[in-house]
Write a protein that holds these residues in place. Structure first.
Motif, PDB file in Angstrom:
ATOM      1  N   ALA A 205       0.836  -1.200   0.000  1.00  0.00           N
ATOM      2  CA  ALA A 205       0.000   0.000   0.000  1.00  0.00           C
ATOM      3  C   ALA A 205       0.876   1.257   0.000  1.00  0.00           C
ATOM      4  CB  ALA A 205      -0.933  -0.009   1.207  1.00  0.00           C
ATOM      5  N   GLU A 206       1.945   1.236   0.775  1.00  0.00           N
ATOM      6  CA  GLU A 206       2.871   2.376   0.818  1.00  0.00           C
ATOM      7  C   GLU A 206       3.564   2.562  -0.532  1.00  0.00           C
ATOM      8  OE1 GLU A 206       4.870   5.679   2.184  1.00  0.00           O
ATOM      9  OE2 GLU A 206       3.196   4.607   3.102  1.00  0.00           O
ATOM     10  N   GLN A 207       3.974   1.472  -1.156  1.00  0.00           N
ATOM     11  CA  GLN A 207       4.617   1.555  -2.468  1.00  0.00           C
ATOM     12  C   GLN A 207       3.658   2.135  -3.508  1.00  0.00           C
ATOM     13  OE1 GLN A 207       5.796  -2.588  -2.821  1.00  0.00           O
ATOM     14  NE2 GLN A 207       7.954  -2.013  -2.693  1.00  0.00           N
ATOM     15  N   ILE A 208       2.397   1.767  -3.442  1.00  0.00           N
ATOM     16  CA  ILE A 208       1.408   2.286  -4.388  1.00  0.00           C
ATOM     17  C   ILE A 208       1.205   3.777  -4.166  1.00  0.00           C
ATOM     18  CG2 ILE A 208      -1.038   2.206  -5.022  1.00  0.00           C
ATOM     19  CD1 ILE A 208      -0.860  -0.863  -4.537  1.00  0.00           C
ATOM     20  N   ARG A 209       1.126   4.205  -2.901  1.00  0.00           N
ATOM     21  CA  ARG A 209       0.991   5.638  -2.609  1.00  0.00           C
ATOM     22  C   ARG A 209       2.194   6.419  -3.138  1.00  0.00           C
ATOM     23  NH1 ARG A 209      -1.330   3.720   2.188  1.00  0.00           N
ATOM     24  NH2 ARG A 209       0.645   3.791   3.298  1.00  0.00           N
ATOM     25  N   GLN A 210       3.392   5.895  -2.918  1.00  0.00           N
ATOM     26  CA  GLN A 210       4.596   6.568  -3.400  1.00  0.00           C
ATOM     27  C   GLN A 210       4.615   6.637  -4.924  1.00  0.00           C
ATOM     28  OE1 GLN A 210       7.843   4.421  -1.634  1.00  0.00           O
ATOM     29  NE2 GLN A 210       7.506   5.293   0.384  1.00  0.00           N
ATOM     30  N   SER A 211       4.189   5.572  -5.561  1.00  0.00           N
ATOM     31  CA  SER A 211       4.149   5.539  -7.022  1.00  0.00           C
ATOM     32  C   SER A 211       3.163   6.563  -7.569  1.00  0.00           C
ATOM     33  CB  SER A 211       3.772   4.133  -7.489  1.00  0.00           C
ATOM     34  OG  SER A 211       3.607   4.094  -8.871  1.00  0.00           O
ATOM     35  N   GLU A 212       1.996   6.667  -6.946  1.00  0.00           N
ATOM     36  CA  GLU A 212       0.998   7.643  -7.385  1.00  0.00           C
ATOM     37  C   GLU A 212       1.526   9.068  -7.254  1.00  0.00           C
ATOM     38  OE1 GLU A 212      -2.387   6.706  -4.987  1.00  0.00           O
ATOM     39  OE2 GLU A 212      -2.952   4.993  -6.236  1.00  0.00           O
ATOM     40  N   CYS A 213       2.206   9.356  -6.147  1.00  0.00           N
ATOM     41  CA  CYS A 213       2.768  10.689  -5.960  1.00  0.00           C
ATOM     42  C   CYS A 213       3.887  10.963  -6.973  1.00  0.00           C
ATOM     43  CB  CYS A 213       3.286  10.862  -4.532  1.00  0.00           C
ATOM     44  SG  CYS A 213       1.967  11.070  -3.318  1.00  0.00           S
ATOM     45  N   ALA A 214       4.675   9.960  -7.280  1.00  0.00           N
ATOM     46  CA  ALA A 214       5.733  10.129  -8.271  1.00  0.00           C
ATOM     47  C   ALA A 214       5.140  10.407  -9.651  1.00  0.00           C
ATOM     48  CB  ALA A 214       6.615   8.890  -8.316  1.00  0.00           C
ATOM     49  N   LYS A 215       4.039   9.733  -9.968  1.00  0.00           N
ATOM     50  CA  LYS A 215       3.367   9.996 -11.254  1.00  0.00           C
ATOM     51  C   LYS A 215       2.808  11.404 -11.296  1.00  0.00           C
ATOM     52  CE  LYS A 215       2.209   5.193 -12.247  1.00  0.00           C
ATOM     53  NZ  LYS A 215       1.134   4.187 -12.314  1.00  0.00           N
ATOM     54  N   LYS A 216       2.256  11.877 -10.162  1.00  0.00           N
ATOM     55  CA  LYS A 216       1.757  13.248 -10.098  1.00  0.00           C
ATOM     56  C   LYS A 216       2.894  14.242 -10.303  1.00  0.00           C
ATOM     57  CE  LYS A 216      -2.175  12.794  -6.943  1.00  0.00           C
ATOM     58  NZ  LYS A 216      -2.671  13.185  -5.607  1.00  0.00           N
ATOM     59  N   ALA A 217       4.041  13.962  -9.684  1.00  0.00           N
ATOM     60  CA  ALA A 217       5.199  14.848  -9.826  1.00  0.00           C
ATOM     61  C   ALA A 217       5.656  14.902 -11.282  1.00  0.00           C
ATOM     62  CB  ALA A 217       6.341  14.383  -8.925  1.00  0.00           C
ATOM     63  N   ASP A 218       5.642  13.755 -11.949  1.00  0.00           N
ATOM     64  CA  ASP A 218       6.021  13.724 -13.359  1.00  0.00           C
ATOM     65  C   ASP A 218       5.010  14.502 -14.201  1.00  0.00           C
ATOM     66  OD1 ASP A 218       8.266  12.185 -12.826  1.00  0.00           O
ATOM     67  OD2 ASP A 218       7.259  10.288 -13.283  1.00  0.00           O
ATOM     68  N   ALA A 219       3.732  14.333 -13.915  1.00  0.00           N
ATOM     69  CA  ALA A 219       2.691  15.026 -14.669  1.00  0.00           C
ATOM     70  C   ALA A 219       2.764  16.534 -14.458  1.00  0.00           C
ATOM     71  CB  ALA A 219       1.312  14.508 -14.273  1.00  0.00           C
ATOM     72  N   ASP A 220       3.099  16.939 -13.237  1.00  0.00           N
ATOM     73  CA  ASP A 220       3.210  18.371 -12.922  1.00  0.00           C
ATOM     74  C   ASP A 220       4.574  18.940 -13.297  1.00  0.00           C
ATOM     75  OD1 ASP A 220       0.654  18.237 -11.964  1.00  0.00           O
ATOM     76  OD2 ASP A 220       1.221  18.211  -9.844  1.00  0.00           O
ATOM     77  N   LYS A 221       5.447  18.105 -13.826  1.00  0.00           N
ATOM     78  CA  LYS A 221       6.789  18.516 -14.274  1.00  0.00           C
ATOM     79  C   LYS A 221       7.558  19.228 -13.161  1.00  0.00           C
ATOM     80  CE  LYS A 221       5.396  18.654 -19.042  1.00  0.00           C
ATOM     81  NZ  LYS A 221       5.213  19.422 -20.256  1.00  0.00           N
ATOM     82  N   VAL A 222       7.598  18.580 -12.005  1.00  0.00           N
ATOM     83  CA  VAL A 222       8.308  19.124 -10.850  1.00  0.00           C
ATOM     84  C   VAL A 222       9.812  18.998 -11.099  1.00  0.00           C
ATOM     85  CG1 VAL A 222       8.707  18.841  -8.374  1.00  0.00           C
ATOM     86  CG2 VAL A 222       6.426  18.507  -9.316  1.00  0.00           C
ATOM     87  N   LEU A 223      10.537  20.049 -10.802  1.00  0.00           N
ATOM     88  CA  LEU A 223      11.987  20.036 -10.978  1.00  0.00           C
ATOM     89  C   LEU A 223      12.623  19.053  -9.998  1.00  0.00           C
ATOM     90  CD1 LEU A 223      12.665  23.874 -11.293  1.00  0.00           C
ATOM     91  CD2 LEU A 223      12.653  22.176 -13.127  1.00  0.00           C
ATOM     92  N   PRO A 224      13.745  18.455 -10.386  1.00  0.00           N
ATOM     93  CA  PRO A 224      14.397  17.482  -9.494  1.00  0.00           C
ATOM     94  C   PRO A 224      14.723  18.060  -8.116  1.00  0.00           C
ATOM     95  CG  PRO A 224      15.342  17.338 -11.679  1.00  0.00           C
ATOM     96  CD  PRO A 224      14.395  18.517 -11.691  1.00  0.00           C
ATOM     97  N   ARG A 225      15.103  19.333  -8.059  1.00  0.00           N
ATOM     98  CA  ARG A 225      15.448  19.927  -6.759  1.00  0.00           C
ATOM     99  C   ARG A 225      14.236  20.073  -5.843  1.00  0.00           C
ATOM    100  NH1 ARG A 225      16.176  25.861  -9.228  1.00  0.00           N
ATOM    101  NH2 ARG A 225      13.985  26.452  -9.062  1.00  0.00           N
ATOM    102  N   ASP A 226      13.037  20.150  -6.423  1.00  0.00           N
ATOM    103  CA  ASP A 226      11.811  20.323  -5.644  1.00  0.00           C
ATOM    104  C   ASP A 226      11.035  19.026  -5.460  1.00  0.00           C
ATOM    105  OD1 ASP A 226      12.382  23.050  -5.637  1.00  0.00           O
ATOM    106  OD2 ASP A 226      11.247  23.384  -7.489  1.00  0.00           O
TER     107      ASP A 226
END
Length: 79
Positions: free
Chosen positions: A42-63
């Protein structure tokens, strides 16, 4: 000198790329560890979803770390 370069190139090509950790499969874990495996999945799925959101929002690596932490905290607050 050419031999060293050729050997280095071959070594780099044969190295497997680093992969993210696979999702835990609770069915393949001993029964006494199944509950922990389900929580980890469940934790891995939550982390994966947040990582996908970060990719979609084009978050800079430093942020990215701050963004992921905020996302995970928001998800935890919803539950």
């Amino acid at each position: 000198m050419k031999q060293v370069i050729i050997l280095a190139a071959i070594a780099l090509l044969t190295v497997a790329p680093a992969r993210s950790q696979k999702l835990v499969d609770p069915d393949k874990v001993a029964p006494e560890f199944r509950e922990a495996a389900e929580k980890r999945r469940a934790e891995q799925i939550r982390q994966s979803e947040c990582a996908k959101k970060a990719d979609a929002d084009k978050v800079l690596p430093r942020d990215r770390t701050a963004y992921l932490n905020t996302c995970l905290e928001t998800q935890a607050a919803k539950q």
